[in-house]
Design a protein around this motif. Structure first.
Motif, short mmCIF file in Angstrom:
data_model
loop_
_atom_site.label_atom_id
_atom_site.label_comp_id
_atom_site.label_asym_id
_atom_site.label_seq_id
_atom_site.Cartn_x
_atom_site.Cartn_y
_atom_site.Cartn_z
N ILE A 1 -34.25 -64.15 2.82
CA ILE A 1 -35.45 -64.39 3.47
C ILE A 1 -35.12 -65.05 4.82
N LYS A 2 -34.33 -65.93 4.85
CA LYS A 2 -33.77 -66.73 6.01
C LYS A 2 -32.95 -65.78 6.85
N ARG A 3 -31.91 -65.08 6.43
CA ARG A 3 -31.15 -64.14 7.17
C ARG A 3 -31.93 -63.02 7.77
N GLU B 1 -25.53 -74.98 5.08
CA GLU B 1 -27.03 -74.71 5.76
C GLU B 1 -27.86 -73.62 4.67
N ASP B 2 -27.20 -72.66 4.24
CA ASP B 2 -27.82 -71.90 3.22
C ASP B 2 -27.90 -72.56 2.13
N ALA C 1 -35.05 -62.98 9.10
CA ALA C 1 -35.72 -63.38 10.16
C ALA C 1 -34.83 -63.61 11.26
N VAL C 2 -33.50 -63.98 10.86
CA VAL C 2 -32.63 -64.34 12.06
C VAL C 2 -32.16 -63.13 12.67
N LEU D 1 -36.04 -74.37 -1.11
CA LEU D 1 -36.93 -73.05 -1.11
C LEU D 1 -37.20 -73.38 -2.90
N VAL E 1 -31.36 -66.32 0.19
CA VAL E 1 -31.09 -66.38 1.32
C VAL E 1 -31.29 -65.16 2.46
N THR F 1 -41.57 -62.18 7.81
CA THR F 1 -41.81 -62.13 6.44
C THR F 1 -43.25 -62.61 6.23
N TYR G 1 -31.07 -74.65 2.51
CA TYR G 1 -32.22 -73.89 2.53
C TYR G 1 -32.79 -73.51 1.23
#
Length: 353
Positions: A209-211, A286-287, A213-214, A294, A207, A223, A290
């Protein structure tokens, strides 16, 4: 940067130095015992006990109703990955562990004799990488070649560290062309180091990767894809465990349950998200969604030839870049188990056999 973050980063920077000092007291390489001729009993002695570090598989077996069907006693250890498992192996307190490809290589170089007894990869691994390369705001990195002269987070002995060296090789660079900053890849150390610009680049997984960017995207954090295979996953054991016929038989059975668990996870994403990511790991749905997307689909080969060839390439690269002595990757694999996992998930395989 807050005082709490500054302290965490300082501790993270100091920890590898302490660990490297301890590693210096270990033997330089392991004497790899050949267990190929040790016969594994056909049946498992129900009095056998294995201590297993694979928290996700523990949950998967429980959710799928398979946990009570294990034909031996299992003690679950809440640990996985290279550093934790290698220390437990040295303490003779762990029989099986989930790990990537690098821990077994690092173990060999630090005098710990281990074997890989199961291998899992991802279908379409380039489309579904385990890691992406996190880029700090304002670092000026758009391609891998832009890494020249940059500070890169580096965790020797872990998959992320080897990936950094492979990324550099792909870009036509060596470790002398960049500044490697030794940081453990645990928790949010890498995202924090990137966001505070302590490093310019770092491999991010899960997570993060996603967090990342947010949290840092508005400042220019991002990334980029590295375009390399980074998907090996293994069941890893101390050689002393598979040298014991009773434990070797129990490990063979666990490999079967492990393989079926991989398939169950892939085929039951909603139950996995709710039961593991949300209830066990405390992540948001949601995580979890994701992470399922992934991870892609599992690829469990019956033939390890290609896996061993890739492992050899990794060993040779690490040896070149770290000054270690290369060795034969074949010594890390216990090929008595080669087809066990793949056979267990064939359509005609009897469940629980």
């Amino acid at each position: 940067m807050s005082e709490r973050t500054r302290v965490a980063l300082c501790a993270a920077l100091i920890a590898p130095l302490l660990l490297s000092g301890c590693a210096g007291t270990q033997a330089s390489t392991a004497d790899s015992k050949n267990v190929a001729d040790v016969k594994i009993p056909e049946k498992v002695d129900p009095g056998t006990t294995l201590t297993i570090g694979a928290p996700d598989i523990k949950v998967a077996l429980k959710l799928s109703g398979q946990a009570d069907k294990l034909p031996f006693t299992v003690k679950w250890a809440n640990l996985s990955g290279g550093p934790q498992c290698s220390e437990a192996f040295r303490a003779h307190s762990l029989d099986v562990c989930s790990a990537a490809e690098i821990p077994s290589i690092h173990a060999h170089w630090t005098g710990l004799d281990t074997k890989l007894v199961a291998a899992r990869f991802r279908k379409d691994p380039i489309k579904h990488p385990t890691y992406e390369l996190g880029i700090a705001p304002g670092a000026g990195i758009d391609t891998l070649k832009d890494l020249r002269g940059k500070k890169i987070a580096y965790s020797p002995g872990q998959a992320q560290g080897a990936l950094v060296l492979r990324i550099l090789a792909k870009a036509g660079l060596t470790k002398d062309d960049v500044e490697l900053v030794e940081l453990p890849s645990t928790g949010d150390v890498y995202p924090t180091a990137l966001g505070s610009r302590q490093v310019d680049a770092a491999p991010l997984g899960s997570v993060n990767i996603k967090r990342y960017a947010v949290k840092y995207g508005k400042d220019g954090g991002k990334t980029i894809h590295h375009g390399l295979r980074d998907d090996p996953g293994h069941l890893w054991v101390p050689t002393e465990a598979v040298s014991d016929p009773k434990k070797a038989a129990a490990i063979r059975e666990f490999v079967k349950f492990w393989a079926r668990a991989q398939v169950w996870i892939d085929q039951h994403p909603d139950e996995w998200i709710e039961g593991y990511y949300v209830k066990d790991q405390g992540l948001s749905r949601e995580d979890g969604e994701y992470l399922v997307k992934l991870s892609g689909h599992p690829d469990i080969p019956a033939d390890w030839t290609s896996a061993i060839e890739r492992q050899q390439q990794t060993i040779d690269l690490l040896a070149k870049e770290t000054g270690k002595e290369s060795f034969d990757a074949e010594t890390l694999f216990d090929r008595r188990y080669e087809s066990v996992a793949a056979d267990a998930i064939k359509p005609d395989a009897e469940a629980g056999s």
